[in-house]
Structure formats: C-alpha cells, structure tokens
Design a protein around this motif. Sequence first.
Motif, PDB file in Angstrom:
ATOM      1  N   GLN A   9      -3.272  -3.785  -3.695  1.00  0.00           N
ATOM      2  CA  GLN A   9      -2.639  -2.548  -3.234  1.00  0.00           C
ATOM      3  C   GLN A   9      -2.951  -1.426  -4.217  1.00  0.00           C
ATOM      4  O   GLN A   9      -2.450  -1.400  -5.336  1.00  0.00           O
ATOM      5  CB  GLN A   9      -1.122  -2.747  -3.108  1.00  0.00           C
ATOM      6  N   SER A  14      -5.128   0.028   0.602  1.00  0.00           N
ATOM      7  CA  SER A  14      -4.713  -1.357   0.407  1.00  0.00           C
ATOM      8  C   SER A  14      -5.834  -2.243   0.921  1.00  0.00           C
ATOM      9  O   SER A  14      -6.389  -1.998   1.992  1.00  0.00           O
ATOM     10  CB  SER A  14      -3.421  -1.659   1.177  1.00  0.00           C
ATOM     11  N   ASN A  77      -1.736  -4.878  -7.853  1.00  0.00           N
ATOM     12  CA  ASN A  77      -1.134  -3.629  -7.389  1.00  0.00           C
ATOM     13  C   ASN A  77      -1.363  -2.483  -8.354  1.00  0.00           C
ATOM     14  O   ASN A  77      -1.588  -2.687  -9.549  1.00  0.00           O
ATOM     15  CB  ASN A  77       0.376  -3.821  -7.193  1.00  0.00           C
TER      16      ASN A  77
END
Length: 488
Positions: A9, A14, A77
């Motif tokens: 992400q 994403s 992320n």
Amino acid sequence: MRVILAIDQGTTNSKAVLVCEQGEIVARGSAPVGISYPRPGWVEQDPRRLYASVCEAIDACLKAVPDVTIEAVAISNQRESVTAWDADTGEALGPVLSWQCRRTAQDCERLVAEGRLDRVQALTGLPLDPMFPGSKFRWLLDRVPTGRSVRLGTIDSWLVHCLTGGGRHVCDASNAARSQLFDLQQQRWSEELGEIFRVDTALLPEVLDSSANFGATQGLPGVPDGTPIRAAIGDSHAALFGHGAFKPGDGKITFGTGSSVMTTLPRFIAPSNGVTTTVAWRISGKPTFAFEGNILVSAASLPWMAGILGLPDVAALVDLAATAEPGGPGFVPAFVGLGAPYWNSDARALFSQINFSTTRAQMARSVTDSIAFQVHDVIAAMRAQSGGELGALYVDGGPSQNRFLMQCVSNLVEHAVIQCEAPEASALGAAYLAGLSLGLWNDLGVIAGLPRSKQVIAPERVDREALLNTWNDALARSTSRQTPAKGE
C-alpha cells in the motif's frame, strides 16, 4: 499453486502480488489511491478509499492467476502516514495524514523551542519534523467528536483492522519505530513520549514482530475467510528485506514520490548528521536496526517538470535529460521543504545559475540530477557516522528501472548500484517475512539465496567536485530564504 498474497500500500497506488514458493512474482494488480491538498502544505487521503484501492488491487491480481491457494497475506505500507477510527463501529474519524503533510510544522517548532528535540531523538531516533506522526496523532485527536471510542494507527494497523473485520488492533515494530511514540531500545510505547506529544499510548495498537500472527481475513473479497495475515512491515524496510540485505552495511535506495535510503547496522547507533536510526525489522523479538535518510521529494518532480516543458510523459523528460551533458543549472526540489540530511521545513524549490544559453535539455537534466544529489548527501552522512564500509547497494521502485537515472546515482555516490528486475521489492520483502512465519523458507540464508535477476551498474568517472559545487550553491540559496518584511 501455493502462494502468498502480498499487499504493497503506497502513497499513490496500492499494489497486490502473488509470490510462489520459489520466491517469484506470478501475478500483479494495482489501483490508484487518490490524494488531496486541502491547503498549502497539507496532504491527506481518504482512509476508506485507501482500503478500497487495496481490494481493487487484490481483485485484479487474483483475476490474473485464478487457480491458486493463498497460504497467507502479507502487508507492506506507506510509513509515517496515520489515521484514527472508532473502536466500536470501525468508522473513520479523520483523514489519513500523509507522511508528506506539513500541517503540524508549528507544533514541531514549539516542541523544539521547549527543548524537547534531544530527548525525542534519543528515544526514537527521529528528529522533530512534521513528517513523523507524533504531532499528527495529536492533530487527529483534537478533531475527534466527543464520546467516541478512538483507535489511532499507522497504515498497517488500519489495513489489519479492515482485513480482519475490526478484529485486531496491531502493528509491527518497523511501523511503530516511525511513529515517534516508540522507545527504540526498550521496544515499547513510551509514556514519556506520549506526554510530550499529548497522546494516550493506550489508543495505539499492540506492537508485534514483523513476522507474526496479525489475525485472519474476514470479508475480504476473493480471499477465503480465515486466511492468516502473517507479516506487516513498512515499505522501505520491506524493500531492504526483499533484497536480502542482511549484512551490516548492506543498503537499498527506494525511489518513488520521495526516496528512502537505508543501510543495516550491526547494533543500535544513536542518530546524527541528519539521518535517522530505525528498526529495519523485528523477528522472534530481536530487532535489526538501520540508518535511514528520508528524501521528501524525489521522482515526484519528474512529472511536474515534464508538464512545465510540454512533454508527454516522464520517459520523454528523462530521454531529453540524457541528451544534455552534466553540469548545467542547479535545481532543488524542496516543494515541501527538505528532509534528510538537511531537515529544513523553510527550504523552497528553485533553479539556480540559469542564463540565456540554458536549454530545455539542461533544465530537464538538472531535475533528474537532483534525485542523485539528494541520495549522495544522505549516503555521505551515513558514511560519516557509521565509519564502516558500504556493502551491497540495491535500488528499487519504478524509477530504478531507468538505466540513465541509476547511472547518475552510481556516479555521484562512487559505488556500484544493483538494479533488480522486479521493482516490487517491498511486496517481496513482506511475502518473504510471511513465508518465514509459515516455515515456507527456513531462515534468512534461504531467503538471501532465492533467485533474483540483477544488473550491476558500476560508477563512471565524472567531475564530481564541479557537479557538487553547483548543487551545494543551489542548496544554499534554497535554504537561506528570508521571511519577507510586512508589506513586501
């Protein structure tokens, strides 16, 4: 086919990839996230759209190779971005405050004026800068409606919350280490830091190893309920792990909107010289530490300049830049100030030493070169502090696939860079951690030995002194901006 579903992400997109037992990517999917700028210096995202983009990326990935068995889910992320949600309903209680967001700059300046900098840096390895989440958490809390049960979290904790149907409130040690509320040496949330930033640490997630049991999926389209989530890690840390950069001194440069330069350390070393110390990853309760330099604006300057010059895309800009000899005007991409190793929120983007003979190609070259100059300065700061030799230096992220850009980086740092075929190093690193948790790969040695397609780019001789003189002149102009007098 047995696979691990790895989510990456990022700031603008994403991604989802499927990684097989041989450590190779067999399918990919991606979806845009969306980002907004409500005021100058403010950068935010919609947490609901962020999760929706993850679901869309997973859907695209699974459609590419439908006949697979997903053994586990792994997460990498964007770091230093944070949000808040209701613990009872799961409702988002604010935007995602991006790592790029500068809205809490005055709060950080106040803490510096109060003499908090040295203590915060000693505990967290991080400077007092609005890039980091301590002050952002407080901003979110100040705007939560009364009577709500609040959870605060980094992006991995928000994703785990969504993926498990609200079942878990956890994050990993690498993300916690970037929160500015985590004591690096004690490896736990710090009440002292909570008091400094006025954040109740009880609202923060439980901190787990990077390779651990983060819960199981619930209601994730295309993925069977009960699929274990076995890894979470910040994207830059995941890239370092994905390259197999396990020896002290090994490092990587991740190129994207900004850039992250990270090198592994043999032990905890307190930060100085404008770089930070962080947890690279934590396995079986043992943290591996790393130096990191965060460059705020890197490849993000390329589409901007392509638009200014009326070029169709970034590829055309880089092709134009390659026609110019090095040594034209200087350019500093301080659109939101400067990060490592300068940490100057007041710096402003500018060109310097332009004259009537300056060409479009030279302007393009000055922008592409700015990526390499910033990396040079971060690595120089790391070398000055560690005293050790720089080991294998990997590059990843979309811009790393461009040979011209990476040659410029190699030339300036006077060190070979290793260009990898798959740019999804962060997703691979998260997948490897999940596989380690499952026993799919037995240890770090096995992971380091997984096949990787690599190309070594050796440095070429250039007049580095002249190039750096131009860059340093531009930097001095960028960082010496004076506040205009009233009426100016």
